[in-house]
Design a protein around this motif. Structure first.
Motif, PDB file in Angstrom:
ATOM      1  N   GLY A  75       0.818  -1.210   0.000  1.00 52.64           N
ATOM      2  CA  GLY A  75       0.000   0.000   0.000  1.00 52.64           C
ATOM      3  C   GLY A  75       0.846   1.252   0.000  1.00 52.64           C
ATOM      4  N   ASN A  76       0.327   2.269   0.675  1.00 55.09           N
ATOM      5  CA  ASN A  76       0.966   3.583   0.669  1.00 55.09           C
ATOM      6  C   ASN A  76       1.931   3.755   1.838  1.00 55.09           C
ATOM      7  N   TRP A  77       2.990   4.521   1.561  1.00 53.06           N
ATOM      8  CA  TRP A  77       4.002   4.854   2.567  1.00 53.06           C
ATOM      9  C   TRP A  77       4.253   6.355   2.505  1.00 53.06           C
ATOM     10  N   GLU A  78       4.646   6.890   3.675  1.00 48.52           N
ATOM     11  CA  GLU A  78       5.000   8.301   3.713  1.00 48.52           C
ATOM     12  C   GLU A  78       6.193   8.475   4.658  1.00 48.52           C
ATOM     13  N   PHE A  79       7.308   8.904   4.077  1.00 53.34           N
ATOM     14  CA  PHE A  79       8.532   9.165   4.837  1.00 53.34           C
ATOM     15  C   PHE A  79       8.910   8.000   5.753  1.00 53.34           C
ATOM     16  N   GLY A  80       8.892   6.810   5.171  1.00 51.71           N
ATOM     17  CA  GLY A  80       9.379   5.626   5.871  1.00 51.71           C
ATOM     18  C   GLY A  80       8.349   4.844   6.652  1.00 51.71           C
ATOM     19  N   LYS A  81       7.084   5.328   6.726  1.00 47.64           N
ATOM     20  CA  LYS A  81       6.070   4.646   7.521  1.00 47.64           C
ATOM     21  C   LYS A  81       4.817   4.390   6.694  1.00 47.64           C
ATOM     22  N   GLN A  82       4.088   3.306   7.078  1.00 50.67           N
ATOM     23  CA  GLN A  82       2.818   3.021   6.409  1.00 50.67           C
ATOM     24  C   GLN A  82       1.854   4.176   6.672  1.00 50.67           C
ATOM     25  N   HIS A  83       1.292   4.694   5.617  1.00 52.47           N
ATOM     26  CA  HIS A  83       0.425   5.858   5.776  1.00 52.47           C
ATOM     27  C   HIS A  83      -0.566   5.887   4.617  1.00 52.47           C
ATOM     28  N   GLY A  84      -1.849   5.813   4.959  1.00 49.18           N
ATOM     29  CA  GLY A  84      -2.886   5.780   3.939  1.00 49.18           C
ATOM     30  C   GLY A  84      -3.469   4.389   3.816  1.00 49.18           C
ATOM     31  N   SER A  85      -4.094   4.126   2.688  1.00 49.28           N
ATOM     32  CA  SER A  85      -4.750   2.835   2.493  1.00 49.28           C
ATOM     33  C   SER A  85      -3.743   1.764   2.105  1.00 49.28           C
ATOM     34  N   GLY A  86      -4.060   0.522   2.511  1.00 48.71           N
ATOM     35  CA  GLY A  86      -3.196  -0.595   2.169  1.00 48.71           C
ATOM     36  C   GLY A  86      -3.857  -1.925   2.474  1.00 48.71           C
ATOM     37  N   GLU A  87      -3.175  -2.994   2.087  1.00 47.37           N
ATOM     38  CA  GLU A  87      -3.642  -4.351   2.368  1.00 47.37           C
ATOM     39  C   GLU A  87      -2.596  -5.082   3.196  1.00 47.37           C
ATOM     40  N   TYR A  88      -3.112  -5.827   4.208  1.00 51.44           N
ATOM     41  CA  TYR A  88      -2.216  -6.544   5.109  1.00 51.44           C
ATOM     42  C   TYR A  88      -2.564  -8.028   5.057  1.00 51.44           C
ATOM     43  N   THR A  89      -1.580  -8.826   4.704  1.00 50.36           N
ATOM     44  CA  THR A  89      -1.746 -10.283   4.637  1.00 50.36           C
ATOM     45  C   THR A  89      -1.017 -10.908   5.814  1.00 50.36           C
ATOM     46  N   PHE A  90      -1.703 -11.749   6.577  1.00 54.91           N
ATOM     47  CA  PHE A  90      -1.099 -12.356   7.763  1.00 54.91           C
ATOM     48  C   PHE A  90      -1.731 -13.725   8.012  1.00 54.91           C
ATOM     49  N   PHE A  91      -1.099 -14.497   8.869  1.00 52.46           N
ATOM     50  CA  PHE A  91      -1.594 -15.849   9.173  1.00 52.46           C
ATOM     51  C   PHE A  91      -2.650 -15.767  10.263  1.00 52.46           C
ATOM     52  N   GLU A  92      -3.803 -16.382   9.997  1.00 54.14           N
ATOM     53  CA  GLU A  92      -4.910 -16.405  10.941  1.00 54.14           C
ATOM     54  C   GLU A  92      -4.927 -17.774  11.633  1.00 54.14           C
ATOM     55  N   PRO A  93      -4.540 -17.839  12.913  1.00 59.73           N
ATOM     56  CA  PRO A  93      -4.474 -19.139  13.603  1.00 59.73           C
ATOM     57  C   PRO A  93      -5.814 -19.852  13.674  1.00 59.73           C
ATOM     58  N   LYS A  94      -6.890 -19.064  13.801  1.00 58.22           N
ATOM     59  CA  LYS A  94      -8.205 -19.679  13.935  1.00 58.22           C
ATOM     60  C   LYS A  94      -8.560 -20.499  12.703  1.00 58.22           C
ATOM     61  N   LYS A 110      -6.228 -21.208  10.393  1.00 58.22           N
ATOM     62  CA  LYS A 110      -4.984 -21.867   9.989  1.00 58.22           C
ATOM     63  C   LYS A 110      -4.639 -21.593   8.527  1.00 58.22           C
ATOM     64  N   LYS A 111      -4.758 -20.342   8.159  1.00 59.31           N
ATOM     65  CA  LYS A 111      -4.403 -19.945   6.801  1.00 59.31           C
ATOM     66  C   LYS A 111      -4.116 -18.438   6.767  1.00 59.31           C
ATOM     67  N   PHE A 112      -3.502 -17.985   5.677  1.00 59.00           N
ATOM     68  CA  PHE A 112      -3.241 -16.565   5.492  1.00 59.00           C
ATOM     69  C   PHE A 112      -4.490 -15.871   4.965  1.00 59.00           C
ATOM     70  N   ILE A 113      -4.787 -14.719   5.530  1.00 58.25           N
ATOM     71  CA  ILE A 113      -5.909 -13.924   5.053  1.00 58.25           C
ATOM     72  C   ILE A 113      -5.412 -12.504   4.762  1.00 58.25           C
ATOM     73  N   THR A 114      -6.160 -11.771   3.957  1.00 53.30           N
ATOM     74  CA  THR A 114      -5.790 -10.403   3.583  1.00 53.30           C
ATOM     75  C   THR A 114      -6.918  -9.455   3.959  1.00 53.30           C
ATOM     76  N   LYS A 115      -6.562  -8.389   4.643  1.00 54.80           N
ATOM     77  CA  LYS A 115      -7.536  -7.373   5.027  1.00 54.80           C
ATOM     78  C   LYS A 115      -7.085  -6.005   4.525  1.00 54.80           C
ATOM     79  N   LYS A 116      -8.084  -5.173   4.205  1.00 54.15           N
ATOM     80  CA  LYS A 116      -7.799  -3.803   3.818  1.00 54.15           C
ATOM     81  C   LYS A 116      -7.916  -2.911   5.042  1.00 54.15           C
ATOM     82  N   GLY A 117      -7.071  -1.870   5.072  1.00 53.81           N
ATOM     83  CA  GLY A 117      -7.112  -0.986   6.215  1.00 53.81           C
ATOM     84  C   GLY A 117      -6.574   0.390   5.895  1.00 53.81           C
TER      85      GLY A 117
END
Length: 330
Positions: free
Chosen positions: A287-306, A308-315
């Motif tokens: 997604g978007n970055w500003e001066f070295g940090k996440q800033h603005g809209s983006g998508e985050y993919t991570f492992f969901e233990p419940k 037991k798979k990777f999921i992607t969320k917008k934030g």
């Protein structure tokens, strides 16, 4: 970047002074010239005359070496001997104020082999033609820099080498007394540059290696890292991409030795604009970055233990902190 690149790339290791261009044809005003000390004995005005000339030169009775600058004498003492086979010649004081010991042509111009110590304290030993340094020779300047190679009309041309007083050495191509073409610079701390030069500056493709093992290979413009290139840090970090003004600017790929990777845009060494960051455990932020940090809209993919798979969320992120998740509209 973790290095004071600007200082290094202008011709000295970090913290050092920049190399000053040396104009081998520079003339000094009379008020700046040293006074030649001569023997108290009378100076015989020796007429070096022919049918074609009316030049008159004075015999010099002192020690010509004392006319050299202090740093020039120090440099000469540590350099390998420069062998010049020349018969014993009487030293003369020329009209220019320099001391010359060597051969003349029929017009009593410096021509052939000789040694000249200028009024500025420089020493040249080598070949002459029409009063100019011409052919193979060595010049030691009053500030302690040494130039050795082929001279043309008083300036170093073609292949040669340069040793700067207490600074660096260069071996490679010259044009009108300046580094021009391919060559290699080395410093006393072990840093080095090997690549292209233009008018005394690093221009074109080259590789700069620092004393700690870090290196950059790629494009240079006017002694700056500019264009495309790879920078490798001694701790394992690496960047491959666009540069401007010695900094990461534009698109590139940055990798860490633990497996983290960022692909995207930079501005002044900081992640800025669109980019994707990958962690070794599989997490991804895109997604978007500003001066070295996440800033603005983006998508985050991570492992969901419940599940037991990777999921992607917008934030939405602000200065590196996630503010909210954004639900997909139905």
């Amino acid at each position: 970047m973790g290095q004071n690149c600007t200082a290094c790339l202008k011709g000295a290791p970090a913290g050092g002074k920049n190399i000053q261009d040396v104009d081998l044809s520079k003339k000094f005003a009379k008020e700046q010239l040293q006074v030649i000390r001569e023997d108290e004995r009378e100076n015989i005005e020796t007429p070096l005359m022919s049918d074609r000339s009316e030049k008159k030169y004075k015999v010099y009775y002192g020690n010509p070496r004392l006319q050299m600058g202090q740093k020039a004498r120090e440099m000469e003492e540590i350099l390998p001997e420069f062998v010049l086979k020349i018969n014993e010649q009487t030293p003369f004081i020329l009209e220019s104020g320099s001391i010359y010991q060597g051969q003349f042509d029929e017009k009593w111009q410096k021509s052939g082999k000789g040694i000249e110590i200028t009024r500025e304290g420089n020493k040249y030993i080598g070949n002459f033609k029409d009063n100019l340094w011409e052919g193979f020779g060595r010049l030691i300047t009053s500030d302690g820099n040494c130039f050795e190679g082929e001279f043309c009309e008083g300036k170093l041309e073609g292949k040669g080498k340069m040793v700067c007083y207490d600074k660096l050495q260069y071996q490679g191509d010259f044009l009108e007394g300046k580094q021009h073409g391919f060559g290699k610079e080395t410093w006393k701390d072990g840093s080095s540059y090997e690549g292209m030069f233009e008018n005394g500056q690093k221009n074109g493709h080259g590789k700069f290696t620092w004393s700690d093992g870090s290196w950059y290979e790629g494009d240079f413009v006017c002694n700056q890292i500019e264009g495309k290139g790879i920078y490798s840090w001694s701790n394992g970090k690496r960047y491959d991409g666009s540069w401007s003004d010695n900094k990461m600017n534009g698109y590139g790929v940055f990798t860490w030795n633990d497996g983290r990777i960022y692909e995207g845009n930079f501005i002044n060494d900081l992640k800025h604009g669109k980019g994707k960051f990958k962690w070794p455990d599989g997490k991804i932020y895109s997604g978007n970055w500003e001066f070295g940090k996440q800033h603005g809209s983006g998508e985050y993919t991570f492992f969901e233990p419940k599940h037991k798979k990777f999921i992607t969320k917008k934030g939405v992120w602000e200065k590196g902190i996630r503010k909210e998740w954004v639900k997909d509209r139905v």
